[in-house]
Design an enzyme around this catalytic site. Structure first.
Site, mmCIF file in Angstrom:
data_model
loop_
_atom_site.group_PDB
_atom_site.id
_atom_site.type_symbol
_atom_site.label_atom_id
_atom_site.label_comp_id
_atom_site.label_asym_id
_atom_site.label_seq_id
_atom_site.Cartn_x
_atom_site.Cartn_y
_atom_site.Cartn_z
ATOM 1 N N SER A 226 0.838 -1.197 0.000
ATOM 2 C CA SER A 226 0.000 0.000 0.000
ATOM 3 C C SER A 226 0.875 1.248 0.000
ATOM 4 O O SER A 226 2.051 1.194 0.368
ATOM 5 C CB SER A 226 -0.917 -0.004 1.232
ATOM 6 O OG SER A 226 -1.719 -1.172 1.253
ATOM 7 N N HIS B 234 -26.905 12.575 18.377
ATOM 8 C CA HIS B 234 -26.451 11.703 17.283
ATOM 9 C C HIS B 234 -25.198 10.922 17.698
ATOM 10 O O HIS B 234 -25.144 9.687 17.566
ATOM 11 C CB HIS B 234 -26.163 12.556 16.041
ATOM 12 C CG HIS B 234 -25.780 11.761 14.837
ATOM 13 N ND1 HIS B 234 -26.656 11.481 13.805
ATOM 14 C CD2 HIS B 234 -24.607 11.175 14.465
ATOM 15 C CE1 HIS B 234 -26.051 10.766 12.888
ATOM 16 N NE2 HIS B 234 -24.793 10.567 13.258
ATOM 17 N N GLU B 235 -24.203 11.629 18.211
ATOM 18 C CA GLU B 235 -22.962 10.959 18.603
ATOM 19 C C GLU B 235 -23.179 10.071 19.822
ATOM 20 O O GLU B 235 -22.550 9.008 19.937
ATOM 21 C CB GLU B 235 -21.871 11.994 18.882
ATOM 22 C CG GLU B 235 -21.530 12.893 17.702
ATOM 23 C CD GLU B 235 -21.119 12.106 16.467
ATOM 24 O OE1 GLU B 235 -20.526 11.019 16.612
ATOM 25 O OE2 GLU B 235 -21.400 12.583 15.353
ATOM 26 N N HIS C 134 -24.419 6.711 18.587
ATOM 27 C CA HIS C 134 -23.322 5.855 18.113
ATOM 28 C C HIS C 134 -22.590 5.213 19.282
ATOM 29 O O HIS C 134 -22.300 4.008 19.280
ATOM 30 C CB HIS C 134 -22.324 6.689 17.297
ATOM 31 C CG HIS C 134 -22.810 7.053 15.926
ATOM 32 N ND1 HIS C 134 -23.281 6.132 15.023
ATOM 33 C CD2 HIS C 134 -22.863 8.254 15.288
ATOM 34 C CE1 HIS C 134 -23.618 6.739 13.900
ATOM 35 N NE2 HIS C 134 -23.381 8.029 14.037
#
Length: 656
Positions: A196, A417-418, A421
């Protein structure tokens, strides 16, 4: 001497020559005194002139005292000759000077020659050959580096021990070829470094040259490509001719995929410049004439597009994979890059290595550099662990956008929102531990939830993948529960994209669907310009495609409902985490532990506790593991050295 100095000296010499030419063709100066014409006539009449030489309007003469003078006729004077003869002056006539043929040609052609010289100069500069002219257009652009120019050794390369062992044979062969030749073995003529971007392929090639102490030719694959057909092939021939003169030597071709792509795609035909260059390289590496003592090392991160003829034994005999480093490799790479940085006593490379899974060598070098820049901004003399933590957050989550102004409503929605998670990520099985949650805008995101793997993952289980899908939908579901379906924002667009992509791969590529079984349905078609075929017909029926869509929908719906259930059952934690984020903006792993245990949230901790699972015991375990592996490697090295010494003693006895 540099090329600029050489060009400057050349132009100075040309200027001196031109000045000399002009002076030689210019009028001679006899250091004569110039008189006005009236004084000259008066001296003639006073009998003070002995002789004169008349050349057109120029009169040169000698007076009674032997003094030379010169004067010029202002106009025709018919009485001058009579005056000269009447006063007993010797009169000599000289023809008018005429320019030589060479001078006339030079003066007439000088402007044209000057323009041609300027044009040639700019053409040489445009070709970028450092003094190479138009006749050297097909010469190789490979740069020769001598033994003293390369300072890189294997000590500067870390994190790829297996690759170093593979290429160490090249160094041994270049130092002592008879060791391999006496057993009939041949060293590989070509080594292809595959990996990579940023894993250290070019650095490894430099280390080989630095250890072997042999001439090293370096060139990029794009240096062969030219708009004129045949130039690339000519440069390949010239490169190998130069290498033969310096044998044994190493040729390093970086990004060889620029000229080594697959042939036979039907694009360009047989007169394609790139194809001719590849054909010439194939012949030079293993054709009718051998190239003894020339080892070709090439690097690429796209081995799938290379022509099979280039990869066959006899050309690139060995492919060395330079992969992403593991935790031990990252620890070694960090120590290499920290040599030139003043490090504080609280810095533990093991903790940084565990917190940077998937980082390449180049990314770790960037991490050290960013940490040094953070320390310099605050005028610190050493780089502490706090700067490394900030640098890691900047690389993983993006730079903080403190100037961005968010409304209270947007900030509250981002916090929920966080928090969604983080809570789902903490509750689902086999999920990477959550170690930091932030509602400070970073990069393009309004908030970030960071996960820290307990160990480097090589493969992923079905349970782990489903947990990832559930946690990705946790943010959207938290918004839906708190604000209602009509108020759900677009902030989950990336989460939905990633969750759908994981679900599709589970069904079509990884064989994790019970109804479809372990079969692959996704066609990874090669691009036509990379040597692959064109568009292919779908390898599945309409019923199978419908079943695939149903299975993807089933995976998404199942994990969506699981995430909805987990958040509904832990609404108190969701509200508490929102309040903590609104208060502190960023919470770490220890604060998350308090929230999940439904106890009072402690204030933000120092850097050490923000790693959550990386407590002192885990750090000590990592150190012990690394020390064990280092001891094993040291034992292997000692065994190898003892074997080499015994072989040398046996060879010495045989010789005696």
């Amino acid at each position: 001497m540099s090329d600029m100095a050489k060009n400057l000296i050349l132009w100075l010499v040309i200027a001196v020559v031109l000045m000399s030419v002009f002076q030689s063709f210019g009028p001679n100066d006899n250091s004569s005194n110039q008189l006005d014409y009236s004084s000259f006539v008066q001296q003639v009449r006073n009998k003070q002139v002995n002789e004169v030489k008349i050349n057109g309007r120029t009169i040169r003469g000698v007076s009674q005292g032997g003094q030379k003078f010169v004067t010029f006729l202002p106009a025709e004077d018919p009485q001058l000759l009579n005056d000269l003869l009447n006063n007993n002056v010797k009169v000599f006539g000289e023809p008018e000077a005429e320019e030589s043929l060479l001078t006339s040609i030079f003066i007439s052609w000088f402007p044209m020659l000057l323009l041609i010289g300027v044009w040639v100069f700019f053409m040489r500069q445009m070709q970028g050959g450092g003094g190479k002219g138009a006749m050297s257009f097909g010469k190789s652009k490979a740069r020769l580096m001598s033994e003293d120019q390369i300072k890189t050794t294997f000590a500067d390369v870390a994190g790829c021990d297996e690759a170093k062992e593979e290429v160490a044979e090249l160094v041994d062969y270049l130092k002592d070829p008879t060791r391999f030749q006496k057993l009939g073995g041949k060293i590989p003529t070509g080594i292809l470094l595959v990996g990579s971007p940023g894993t250290g392929k070019t650095l490894l090639a430099k280390a080989i040259a630095g250890e072997a102490k042999v001439p090293f030719f370096t060139i990029s694959g794009s240096d062969f490509v030219e708009m004129f057909v045949g130039v690339g092939a000519s440069r390949v021939r010239d490169m190998f001719e130069q290498a033969k003169k310096s044998s044994p030597c190493i040729i390093f071709i970086d990004e060889i995929d620029a000229v080594g792509r697959k042939r036979g795609s039907g694009m360009g035909g047989g007169h394609d410049e790139r194809e001719q260059t590849l054909n010439q390289m194939l012949v030079e590496m293993d054709g009718f004439e051998g190239n003894e003592g020339i080892i070709v090392i090439a690097a690429t991160n796209r081995p799938d597009v290379l022509d099979p003829a280039l990869l066959r034994p006899g050309r690139f005999d060995r492919q060395v994979t330079v992969g992403l480093p593991d935790i031990r490799g990252r620890d070694q790479i960090l120590k290499v890059h920290m040599r030139k940085v003043p490090i504080s006593d609280d810095v533990e490379t093991v903790l940084i290595a565990r917190g940077t899974p998937g980082f390449s060598g180049a990314e770790l070098a960037n991490l050290v550099n960013e940490a040094a820049l953070f320390a310099a901004r605050t005028n610190k003399r050493t780089v502490s662990m706090a700067e490394f933590e900030k640098a890691k957050d900047k690389i993983l989550m993006g730079a903080e956008r403190k100037s961005m102004v968010m409304s209270e409503e947007e900030k509250t929605m981002t916090a929920y929102h966080e928090a969604g998670h983080a809570i789902v990520g903490r509750l689902v099985p086999e999920h990477d531990p959550v170690y930091k949650v932030s509602i400070i805008p970073r990069g393009r995101a309004l908030g970030v939830t960071m996960y820290l793997p307990e160990q480097d993952r090589v493969s992923h289980s079905k349970r782990h993948l489903e947990s990832m899908i559930s946690s990705l939908y946790g943010g959207r579901i938290a918004e839906e529960i708190i604000f209602g379906k009509d108020a759900v924002s677009t902030g989950a667009s990336n989460d939905i994209e990633r969750a759908t992509d994981i679900s599709r791969k589970m069904v079509t590529q990884w064989g994790l669907s019970e109804k479809l079984g372990p079969m692959k349905f996704a066609d990874e078609q090669g691009e036509v310009f990379l040597g692959g075929g064109g568009s292919q017909a779908a390898s599945m029926s309409a019923d199978t495609a419908k079943l695939i869509d149903e299975e993807i929908r089933h995976l998404v719906d199942t994990n969506y409902q699981r995430s909805y259930k987990l958040l509904s059952e832990n609404m108190d934690i969701l509200h508490a985490m929102k309040d903590a984020l609104m208060k502190y903006e960023t919470i770490d792993a220890k604060q998350l532990d308090d929230l999940m245990a439904r106890v009072e949230v402690r204030p933000p901790a120092d850097w050490g506790e923000s790693y959550g699972t990386l407590d002192k015991d885990a750090s000590q375990e990592s150190k012990i593991d690394i020390e064990k592996k280092s001891n094993i490697d040291l034992e292997k090295k000692n065994v190898k050295e003892s074997e080499d010494n015994s072989e040398k003693e046996n060879d010495k006895k045989d010789t005696e």
